[in-house]
Design an enzyme around this catalytic site. Structure first.
Site, PDB file in Angstrom:
ATOM      1  CG  ASP A 103      -2.162   1.124   1.119  1.00 55.18           C
ATOM      2  OD1 ASP A 103      -2.501   1.352  -0.287  1.00 55.18           O
ATOM      3  OD2 ASP A 103      -2.723   1.190   1.922  1.00 55.18           O
TER       4      ASP A 103
ATOM      5  CE  LYS B 212      -2.758   4.849   1.272  1.00 60.28           C
ATOM      6  NZ  LYS B 212      -4.210   4.774   1.294  1.00 60.28           N
TER       7      LYS B 212
ATOM      8  CG  ASN C  24       0.514   4.556   3.899  1.00 60.20           C
ATOM      9  OD1 ASN C  24      -0.408   5.250   4.610  1.00 60.20           O
ATOM     10  ND2 ASN C  24       0.046   3.585   3.012  1.00 60.20           N
TER      11      ASN C  24
ATOM     12  CG  ASP D 265      -0.957   2.176   6.811  1.00 60.95           C
ATOM     13  OD1 ASP D 265      -1.082   1.062   7.576  1.00 60.95           O
ATOM     14  OD2 ASP D 265      -1.707   2.664   6.098  1.00 60.95           O
TER      15      ASP D 265
ATOM     16  CB  THR E  47      -4.688   3.050  -2.282  1.00 62.90           C
ATOM     17  OG1 THR E  47      -4.580   3.035  -1.047  1.00 62.90           O
ATOM     18  CG2 THR E  47      -5.451   4.618  -2.634  1.00 62.90           C
TER      19      THR E  47
HETATM   20  P1  ATP Z   1      -5.167   3.627   8.233  1.00 64.97           P
HETATM   21  O1  ATP Z   1      -5.429   2.341   8.491  1.00 64.97           O
HETATM   22  O2  ATP Z   1      -6.544   4.548   8.233  1.00 64.97           O
HETATM   23  O3  ATP Z   1      -4.309   4.215   7.175  1.00 64.97           O
HETATM   24  P2  ATP Z   1      -3.886   3.598  10.775  1.00 64.97           P
HETATM   25  O4  ATP Z   1      -4.858   3.153  11.789  1.00 64.97           O
HETATM   26  O5  ATP Z   1      -3.086   2.235  10.409  1.00 64.97           O
HETATM   27  O6  ATP Z   1      -4.607   4.155   9.541  1.00 64.97           O
HETATM   28  P3  ATP Z   1      -1.562   5.311  10.514  1.00 64.97           P
HETATM   29  O7  ATP Z   1      -1.858   5.484   8.984  1.00 64.97           O
HETATM   30  O8  ATP Z   1      -0.508   4.577  10.962  1.00 64.97           O
HETATM   31  O9  ATP Z   1      -2.920   4.629  11.170  1.00 64.97           O
HETATM   32  O10 ATP Z   1      -1.745   6.476  11.385  1.00 64.97           O
HETATM   33  C1  ATP Z   1      -2.744   7.484  11.151  1.00 64.97           C
HETATM   34  C2  ATP Z   1      -2.064   9.183  11.129  1.00 64.97           C
HETATM   35  O11 ATP Z   1      -1.298   9.289  12.201  1.00 64.97           O
HETATM   36  C3  ATP Z   1      -1.214   8.946   9.766  1.00 64.97           C
HETATM   37  O12 ATP Z   1      -1.942   9.597   8.801  1.00 64.97           O
HETATM   38  C4  ATP Z   1      -0.140  10.171  10.228  1.00 64.97           C
HETATM   39  O13 ATP Z   1      -0.637  11.256   9.635  1.00 64.97           O
HETATM   40  C5  ATP Z   1      -0.129  10.055  11.617  1.00 64.97           C
HETATM   41  N1  ATP Z   1       0.951   9.211  11.825  1.00 64.97           N
HETATM   42  C6  ATP Z   1       1.389   7.889  11.827  1.00 64.97           C
HETATM   43  N2  ATP Z   1       2.308   7.450  12.365  1.00 64.97           N
HETATM   44  C7  ATP Z   1       3.028   8.608  12.705  1.00 64.97           C
HETATM   45  C8  ATP Z   1       4.407   8.879  13.249  1.00 64.97           C
HETATM   46  N3  ATP Z   1       5.318   8.090  13.535  1.00 64.97           N
HETATM   47  N4  ATP Z   1       4.551  10.529  13.399  1.00 64.97           N
HETATM   48  C9  ATP Z   1       3.777  11.143  13.260  1.00 64.97           C
HETATM   49  N5  ATP Z   1       2.599  11.217  12.606  1.00 64.97           N
HETATM   50  C10 ATP Z   1       2.277   9.875  12.567  1.00 64.97           C
END
Ligand code: ATP
Length: 491
Positions: free
Chosen positions: A151, A153, A156, A169, A193
């Site tokens: 994924d 993109k 991520n 991600d 995506t």
């Molecule tokens: P999804 O499945 O919807 O992609 P998720 O629950 O797996 O989301 P992530 O995509 O890992 O969650 O994180 C959500 C958001 O938090 C990201 O879009 C990013 O903006 C922020 N984020 C994630 N990891 C970090 C990090 N290490 N530092 C700063 N911001 C982060």
């Protein structure tokens, strides 16, 4: 950033190797939310004992179980702990309590690649080359471990304070068997995506390391053009374009950039530059597009000028100003004190918020287009709008602001594209089916009320709409709505 005592970064070695004692929630002081995912909230946190700063991803166990995402969470943890490369988000520790799971990650607070492309329109060649090289370097490591991201993109790909990429991600990543060549497609369920999905996954439900190289081709294109190579009003039509490898380059496109994109966007995975049958990463890194890249200095080199300049921009200062105020608050008190903080931020700002207006209706960090455009500028924006998939819904009027919001009603939460259109009109569309789903009726009694950085309400005489902006720009929506109300309804 503010004097919040959370400055030092953890050393570059993940805690998996040095985690002597399990950490607990009480070991941290929690700060502002960095982002929201479908299954998690990522919060800035400072370890009290060391002053080290982490991005802690918090997942509600109940939600994960209910949504059957346990394998995804386990996979993310497993893959992240195998990665040891500066261009990936690092996992330093995990712990849990009765309700929640916690992942301690390196902080990537400079936003997502997707936002940067949107804010800049597109990257110049130097910038695109530099970040393409960082992505290639990261993929080389990932694929050497026989892991496919699946994924990849711009959403991520995050940036840290040094403006280096941090790929994140890994919930849908796939670990191939160690004896697998990585190049041979393997059966896979659909993940990913629409705009970046590879043809082999669509056609034969198969995936291989070269599937990430397809995504890389799409990302290089997007950085240089400012748009996806494959884009259609709905997923089905996008998939048809992918299967036919049907995309176009703008006129006067750089020759080497065009060539590398064409060599990555090959329908047949084994023909993609970078796959083992096409010379592997050595061949990819030697492509003329990367002339001038010093591969072993990617980490220590200054970021490209365009990115440096952009990060010093007023919009970043604007966000920092807000962060400065909220940094001193514990996470729990954050929502309660929200309104007070906002008025403090407002007082600190000089002049009216028209000064902060960004000149783009879909700039997610901005206030959309100003209302007092000249006839000439209005025409210009209307022309530009014609290339947008949302133009159809505006019916010849100018879109002043737009963006994705979650609309909550009872127990149901729906993702909708909101368009704030001249007139005024506030309509919402299902981004998957591209159907117009409804309209929030304007009157002089309509009122927008911020509840937190993400959540805001729109009150109308007959209904209150509960909305959430995952990119933390609820206040900007509220201000724009109030601005429009003043413009159209005050005599
Ligand atoms: P999804 O499945 O919807 O992609 P998720 O629950 O797996 O989301 P992530 O995509 O890992 O969650 O994180 C959500 C958001 O938090 C990201 O879009 C990013 O903006 C922020 N984020 C994630 N990891 C970090 C990090 N290490 N530092 C700063 N911001 C982060």
């Amino acid at each position: 950033m503010a004097e919040n005592g959370v400055k030092s970064e953890p050393e570059q070695s993940p805690a998996r190797s040095s985690q002597s004692k399990k950490k607990r929630r009480e070991d941290f002081r929690f700060g502002p939310t960095l982002g929201e995912g479908s299954y998690s909230t990522v919060v800035l946190a400072c370890e009290i004992a060391t002053g080290k700063e982490f991005a802690i991803k918090i997942l509600q166990k109940r939600h994960i179980i209910k949504e059957k995402k346990v394998p995804q969470v386990e996979r993310e943890k497993k893959v992240l702990s195998r990665l040891d490369h500066p261009f990936f988000v690092q996992l330093y520790f995990t712990f849990q309590d009765t309700e929640q799971l916690y992942f301690g990650l390196s902080v990537a607070r400079k936003g997502e690649l997707r936002e940067k492309i949107k804010q800049l329109g597109k990257f110049d060649l130097e910038c695109a080359r530099f970040y393409s090289a960082q992505i290639v370097s990261a993929l080389e490591h990932l694929h050497s471990l026989n892991i496919v991201h699946r994924d990849l993109k711009p959403e991520n790909i995050l940036f840290n304070d040094k403006l280096q990429i941090q790929i994140t991600d890994f919930g849908t990543a796939k670990e191939l068997p160690q004896d697998d060549s990585g190049d041979s497609p393997r059966t896979s369920s659909f993940v990913g995506t629409a705009q970046y999905v590879s043809p082999e996954l669509l056609k034969d439900k198969e995936i291989c390391t070269a599937s990430d190289l397809w995504a890389l081709g799409c990302i290089i294109y997007q950085m240089l053009v400012g748009n996806y190579p494959f884009k259609a009003p709905n997923e089905y039509l996008t998939f048809q374009q992918i299967l036919a490898c049907k995309y176009e380059f703008p006129e006067e496109f750089d020759r080497e950039a065009k060539d590398i994109i064409e060599q990555l966007l090959q329908l047949e995975p084994l023909e993609r530059l970078g796959s083992k049958t096409r010379g592997g990463y050595q061949a990819l890194k030697s492509h003329k597009f990367f002339t001038g890249i010093e591969w072993d200095k990617l980490l220590t080199q200054d970021p490209p000028k365009q990115m440096m300049q952009h990060s010093q921009d007023s919009s970043d200062e604007d966000n920092d100003e807000v962060n400065e105020v909220i940094d001193n608050f514990e996470h729990a008190s954050f929502i309660d004190d929200f309104k007070k903080q906002i008025s403090e931020v407002d007082k600190k700002r000089k002049g009216s918020h028209e000064e902060l207006v960004q000149s783009d209706p879909d700039d997610i960090t901005g206030y959309g287009l100003p209302l007092n455009l000249t006839k000439h500028d209005r025409e210009k924006w209307l022309n530009k709008q014609q290339t947008s998939q949302w133009d159809y819904f505006a019916k010849g009027k100018l879109i002043l602001k737009r963006g994705q919001l979650e609309k909550k009603r009872g127990f149901s939460i729906k993702l909708r594209e909101f368009l704030l259109v001249e007139g005024p009109k506030l309509i919402y569309i299902d981004p998957n089916t591209m159907e117009e789903k409804g309209e929030i009726p304007w009157s002089q009694d309509l009122r927008a009320e911020p509840k937190s950085f993400r959540i805001f309400f729109i009150h109308t005489p007959n209904r209150t709409y509960h909305l959430m902006d995952k990119s933390n720009n609820a206040i900007k929506w509220c201000k724009k709505i109030e601005q429009i109300k003043k413009f159209y309804f005050s005599s």
